[in-house]
Enzyme design. Structure first.
Site, PDB file in Angstrom:
ATOM      1  N   HIS A   1       0.860  -1.181   0.000  1.00 61.50           N
ATOM      2  CA  HIS A   1       0.000   0.000   0.000  1.00 61.50           C
ATOM      3  C   HIS A   1       0.893   1.225   0.000  1.00 61.50           C
ATOM      4  O   HIS A   1       2.118   1.135   0.118  1.00 61.50           O
ATOM      5  CB  HIS A   1      -0.982   0.007   1.184  1.00 61.50           C
ATOM      6  CG  HIS A   1      -0.397   0.293   2.517  1.00 61.50           C
ATOM      7  ND1 HIS A   1      -1.016   1.076   3.450  1.00 61.50           N
ATOM      8  CD2 HIS A   1       0.764  -0.089   3.102  1.00 61.50           C
ATOM      9  CE1 HIS A   1      -0.290   1.144   4.543  1.00 61.50           C
ATOM     10  NE2 HIS A   1       0.802   0.439   4.361  1.00 61.50           N
TER      11      HIS A   1
ATOM     12  N   CYS B   1       5.985   6.229   4.795  1.00 60.99           N
ATOM     13  CA  CYS B   1       4.771   5.538   4.367  1.00 60.99           C
ATOM     14  C   CYS B   1       4.146   6.155   3.124  1.00 60.99           C
ATOM     15  O   CYS B   1       3.207   5.594   2.559  1.00 60.99           O
ATOM     16  CB  CYS B   1       3.756   5.499   5.506  1.00 60.99           C
ATOM     17  SG  CYS B   1       4.321   4.506   6.899  1.00 60.99           S
TER      18      CYS B   1
ATOM     19  N   HIS C   1       5.179   0.558  -0.307  1.00 62.16           N
ATOM     20  CA  HIS C   1       5.820  -0.405   0.588  1.00 62.16           C
ATOM     21  C   HIS C   1       4.825  -1.515   0.914  1.00 62.16           C
ATOM     22  O   HIS C   1       3.648  -1.437   0.569  1.00 62.16           O
ATOM     23  CB  HIS C   1       6.316   0.274   1.875  1.00 62.16           C
ATOM     24  CG  HIS C   1       5.225   0.853   2.719  1.00 62.16           C
ATOM     25  ND1 HIS C   1       4.553   2.021   2.384  1.00 62.16           N
ATOM     26  CD2 HIS C   1       4.681   0.429   3.880  1.00 62.16           C
ATOM     27  CE1 HIS C   1       3.652   2.281   3.308  1.00 62.16           C
ATOM     28  NE2 HIS C   1       3.703   1.328   4.234  1.00 62.16           N
TER      29      HIS C   1
ATOM     30  N   HIS D   1       3.662  -4.996   3.715  1.00 63.32           N
ATOM     31  CA  HIS D   1       3.662  -5.564   5.058  1.00 63.32           C
ATOM     32  C   HIS D   1       3.248  -7.022   4.991  1.00 63.32           C
ATOM     33  O   HIS D   1       2.551  -7.443   4.067  1.00 63.32           O
ATOM     34  CB  HIS D   1       2.651  -4.839   5.959  1.00 63.32           C
ATOM     35  CG  HIS D   1       2.920  -3.397   6.143  1.00 63.32           C
ATOM     36  ND1 HIS D   1       3.930  -2.916   6.950  1.00 63.32           N
ATOM     37  CD2 HIS D   1       2.304  -2.302   5.628  1.00 63.32           C
ATOM     38  CE1 HIS D   1       3.921  -1.602   6.916  1.00 63.32           C
ATOM     39  NE2 HIS D   1       2.943  -1.199   6.116  1.00 63.32           N
TER      40      HIS D   1
ATOM     41  N   HIS E   1      -1.116 -10.567  -1.587  1.00 61.19           N
ATOM     42  CA  HIS E   1      -0.251 -10.194  -2.707  1.00 61.19           C
ATOM     43  C   HIS E   1      -0.952  -9.245  -3.685  1.00 61.19           C
ATOM     44  O   HIS E   1      -0.822  -9.373  -4.903  1.00 61.19           O
ATOM     45  CB  HIS E   1       0.312 -11.438  -3.407  1.00 61.19           C
ATOM     46  CG  HIS E   1       1.376 -12.092  -2.598  1.00 61.19           C
ATOM     47  ND1 HIS E   1       1.082 -12.953  -1.562  1.00 61.19           N
ATOM     48  CD2 HIS E   1       2.724 -11.990  -2.651  1.00 61.19           C
ATOM     49  CE1 HIS E   1       2.218 -13.359  -1.019  1.00 61.19           C
ATOM     50  NE2 HIS E   1       3.227 -12.790  -1.646  1.00 61.19           N
TER      51      HIS E   1
ATOM     52  N   GLU F   1       0.561  -4.498  11.165  1.00 55.95           N
ATOM     53  CA  GLU F   1       1.485  -4.347  10.042  1.00 55.95           C
ATOM     54  C   GLU F   1       2.885  -4.810  10.423  1.00 55.95           C
ATOM     55  O   GLU F   1       3.647  -5.217   9.566  1.00 55.95           O
ATOM     56  CB  GLU F   1       1.586  -2.881   9.620  1.00 55.95           C
ATOM     57  CG  GLU F   1       0.362  -2.319   8.989  1.00 55.95           C
ATOM     58  CD  GLU F   1       0.552  -0.873   8.553  1.00 55.95           C
ATOM     59  OE1 GLU F   1      -0.243  -0.418   7.730  1.00 55.95           O
ATOM     60  OE2 GLU F   1       1.479  -0.190   9.040  1.00 55.95           O
TER      61      GLU F   1
END
Length: 118
Positions: free
Chosen positions: A14, A25, A29, A31, A69, A108
């Site tokens: 996201h 952020c 990136h 998680h 994914h 996360e």
């Protein structure tokens, strides 16, 4: 009150595009998310359950098919896919299927959690 929880895992990317450019952020990136759904009931069913854990399979299927994914900005159609908002999205999915849904927590990182509990 009886409470049960079940944990689900998925990986996704996201980007929080509304943040300043120098915020980490704001960059694309990903998680390894952990989702924990909580169900609660004052009484147990005839089998002694709040809800049979096997009945939560549709949540696993949705997570695997729609979130795992994937780029969450595209999945949810906006640029503010925070853990807090993700917790509410998952809560709404669950509440529509299981009335006993009482909360959803999303992690996360191993040190951070967000929770939606009406």
């Amino acid at each position: 009150m009886y409470r049960i929880t079940k944990e689900f895992h998925f990986s996704a990317s996201h980007q929080l595009c509304h943040l300043p450019d120098d915020h980490p952020c704001a960059r694309l990136h990903g998680h390894n998310y952990i989702v924990e759904v909580e169900l609660a009931a004052a009484e147990l069913d005839a089998n002694g359950f709040v809800r049979d854990y096997r009945e939560l399979k549709p949540l696993k299927t949705w997570i695997d098919d729609a979130l795992d994914h994937r780029h969450l900005n595209e999945v949810f159609g906006h640029d503010m896919v925070t853990s807090e908002r993700l917790a509410k999205e998952v809560y709404e999915f669950c509440k529509a299927r299981w009335a006993e849904t009482s909360a959803v927590r999303v992690s996360e990182t191993p040190k951070t959690w967000a929770e939606y509990r009406p």
